[in-house]
Every structure is written in C-alpha cells, then in structure tokens.
Scaffold this active site. Structure first.
Site, PDB file in Angstrom:
ATOM      1  N   ALA A  66       0.845  -1.185   0.000  1.00 50.95           N
ATOM      2  CA  ALA A  66       0.000   0.000   0.000  1.00 50.95           C
ATOM      3  C   ALA A  66       0.886   1.242   0.000  1.00 50.95           C
ATOM      4  O   ALA A  66       2.038   1.205   0.430  1.00 50.95           O
ATOM      5  CB  ALA A  66      -0.913   0.005   1.215  1.00 50.95           C
ATOM      6  N   GLY A 111       0.136  -5.580   0.235  1.00 45.25           N
ATOM      7  CA  GLY A 111      -0.939  -5.678  -0.740  1.00 45.25           C
ATOM      8  C   GLY A 111      -0.517  -6.322  -2.043  1.00 45.25           C
ATOM      9  O   GLY A 111      -1.357  -6.847  -2.780  1.00 45.25           O
ATOM     10  N   GLU A 114      -0.944  -9.942  -1.379  1.00 46.14           N
ATOM     11  CA  GLU A 114      -2.390 -10.182  -1.287  1.00 46.14           C
ATOM     12  C   GLU A 114      -3.056 -10.142  -2.658  1.00 46.14           C
ATOM     13  O   GLU A 114      -3.982 -10.917  -2.929  1.00 46.14           O
ATOM     14  CB  GLU A 114      -3.006  -9.151  -0.346  1.00 46.14           C
ATOM     15  CG  GLU A 114      -2.586  -9.389   1.112  1.00 46.14           C
ATOM     16  CD  GLU A 114      -2.877  -8.208   2.024  1.00 46.14           C
ATOM     17  OE1 GLU A 114      -3.447  -8.426   3.093  1.00 46.14           O
ATOM     18  OE2 GLU A 114      -2.518  -7.069   1.655  1.00 46.14           O
ATOM     19  N   GLU A 134       3.490  -5.775   7.135  1.00 47.31           N
ATOM     20  CA  GLU A 134       2.657  -4.798   7.852  1.00 47.31           C
ATOM     21  C   GLU A 134       2.971  -4.724   9.343  1.00 47.31           C
ATOM     22  O   GLU A 134       2.835  -3.671   9.964  1.00 47.31           O
ATOM     23  CB  GLU A 134       1.165  -5.132   7.659  1.00 47.31           C
ATOM     24  CG  GLU A 134       0.641  -4.929   6.244  1.00 47.31           C
ATOM     25  CD  GLU A 134       0.801  -6.154   5.357  1.00 47.31           C
ATOM     26  OE1 GLU A 134       0.205  -6.167   4.269  1.00 47.31           O
ATOM     27  OE2 GLU A 134       1.524  -7.104   5.757  1.00 47.31           O
TER      28      GLU A 134
END
Length: 263
Positions: A66, A111, A114, A134
């Site tokens: 992100a 992300g 993911e 994260e």
C-alpha cells in the site's frame, strides 16, 4: 477509458493489466484501486477474453504494498474504508470467471502479495520477493493476507511470515507453495504468455466451472465439495464446447472451442 495508474491491453483473447506507478514501486493507492476495479469490469464484460495477466511496470516491483504516504494520514474510519475498497476489488479479481495469472516481476509485499494470491496462480522472476511486512508498521495485513495466505501455504508458515514481517525469495516462495514457477527476469512474460495461450485454447465454460469448483470447494467439507464438482460437471455438458470436445476426440482431431459463458 484512459488510465493513469494502470496499463490495460488485450491481444488474442489474453488481457494484461500492468500496475503503472513505477516511481512508487507500483504501490496501491485509492486511485489505482478504482482504476483496477473499472478494468476488471471491462474484462468481465468481454466474452472474447479467456485469460487475464497481472504484472507490474518496471523491473523492480509487482506491487510493493500500500502507498504508505497515503496510509499514514488515515484515521480508523478512513483505514476501514480503504481496507474495504481493497477487499472489494480483490474479491472481484478472484471471482472473475476466467483464469488470472500473476506475473510477479519484483517486490510483491503487503498488498502485492495479497493481490498475487487472489490470482489463480503465480509465476515469478528470479528477483521476486514476497512478504507481509505490515507488522513492521504496527499493523496487520488488510487486503486478505490473514485469510488467503494460510489457505494457500498453511497456517504455521503464514503465521511466521505475518508475525515476523520477513520477506521470502522467489526460490523459497516456490518451495512453500506460494509461486508455481520461477524463471529468469527476461523470460517471465514469455513463460506466462506460453501458459496463458495454452489455457486460452481450452473451453471457456469448462475453465469457468473448474475454477468455481476448486475455489468454492475449498470452503466446504469434502462431501459438499464433491457435490459442487458433480453439479459443475453436469453444467459443462450443456455447453457447445463439451459437444465440440467429445466430437473432436472421437473424430481424432484437435478441438476448436468457441463457446461463450452466456450460451
């Protein structure tokens, strides 16, 4: 539509979406997610598209995570809204009725991992790196990492990656079942396209139901999964592609699948 954060193209039934923020290592922000969502709608509406490839611009990153510069400004409500947007887009990606291949050409962190694991499978370059870092920001994965990753590589391995925030190499990603194939960087897209072309030559209906049967069956017990498979097998038989495939076999010729999902 003109995109600013992605590149979208289609050739011979194979669509490619390229995350295009190379200066930010293709980090995910709200604008990119909005454009990705629109592109996925375009893919879903095009009956001629049989395979989708996701990759990143440049040679450093697929998606490095992100956009932290945006994330750092969020309060709890804004963070929840951003997470919901990411989940909505990634769910749309995972539920496409066609095959989706991630061509991971560098960092796939947070992300990025993911996004990649929501695809049907991953091919990676030798310099690829995967991880859920994260925890190093005082956060947890927010786009499905705590749920999809354990289902893919097992609970204990996923916990280790999530708890430590460590990155894993492309070689280790293949070893733990995260990536299907590792190839030299210069050969990545050709390797992906070779597989994509092979898949695109199959019947679209049977590909759709194969994907649905596997994905839906993973969320139920074995007996229920078998029933899902039986129903999907029967529905395949109603398609023109099944008629073509069985006839071609009996006639000892190569099948030419031309069926569409709406038939």
């Amino acid at each position: 539509m003109v995109y600013e954060n992605i590149i979208y193209g289609v050739e011979n039934g194979i669509a490619t979406i390229t995350f295009n923020r190379p200066k930010a290592l293709n980090a995910l922000n709200g604008d990119l997610l909005d454009e990705l969502s629109q592109a996925l709608d375009t893919v879903a509406a095009d009956e001629d598209i049989r395979v989708l490839i996701l990759t990143g611009a440049g040679d450093k990153a697929f998606v490095a995570g992100a956009d932290i510069s945006q994330l750092a400004t969020f309060n709890s409500l804004q963070a929840k809204k951003f997470a919901l947007k990411g989940h909505t887009v990634i769910k749309k990606l995972q539920e496409l009725p066609i095959v989706v291949i991630a061509a991971v050409n560098g960092f796939a962190l947070g992300g990025g991992t993911e996004m990649a694991i929501a695809c049907d499978f991953i091919y990676a370059s030798e310099n690829a790196k995967f991880g859920q870092p994260e925890i190093n920001l005082g956060l947890i994965p927010g786009f499905g990492g705590t749920q999809r990753l354990p289902r893919l590589i097992g609970m204990n391995m996923a916990k280790e990656l999530i708890y430590t925030g460590n990155m894993v190499s492309a070689e280790d990603a293949a070893r733990i079942g995260l990536a299907n194939k590792i190839v030299p960087s210069a050969e990545l897209m050709e390797a992906v396209l070779k597989t994509a072309r092979q898949i695109a030559s199959k019947g679209k209906t049977s590909l759709r139901f194969a994907k649905e049967a596997v994905n839906n069956g993973m969320n139920v017990d074995l007996a229920s999964g078998i029933n899902i498979e039986i129903d999907a097998f029967a529905l395949c038989m109603a398609s023109p592609d099944a008629k073509e495939g069985t006839t071609a076999f009996l006639e000892k010729r190569k099948a030419e699948f031309k069926g569409k999902l709406n038939e």
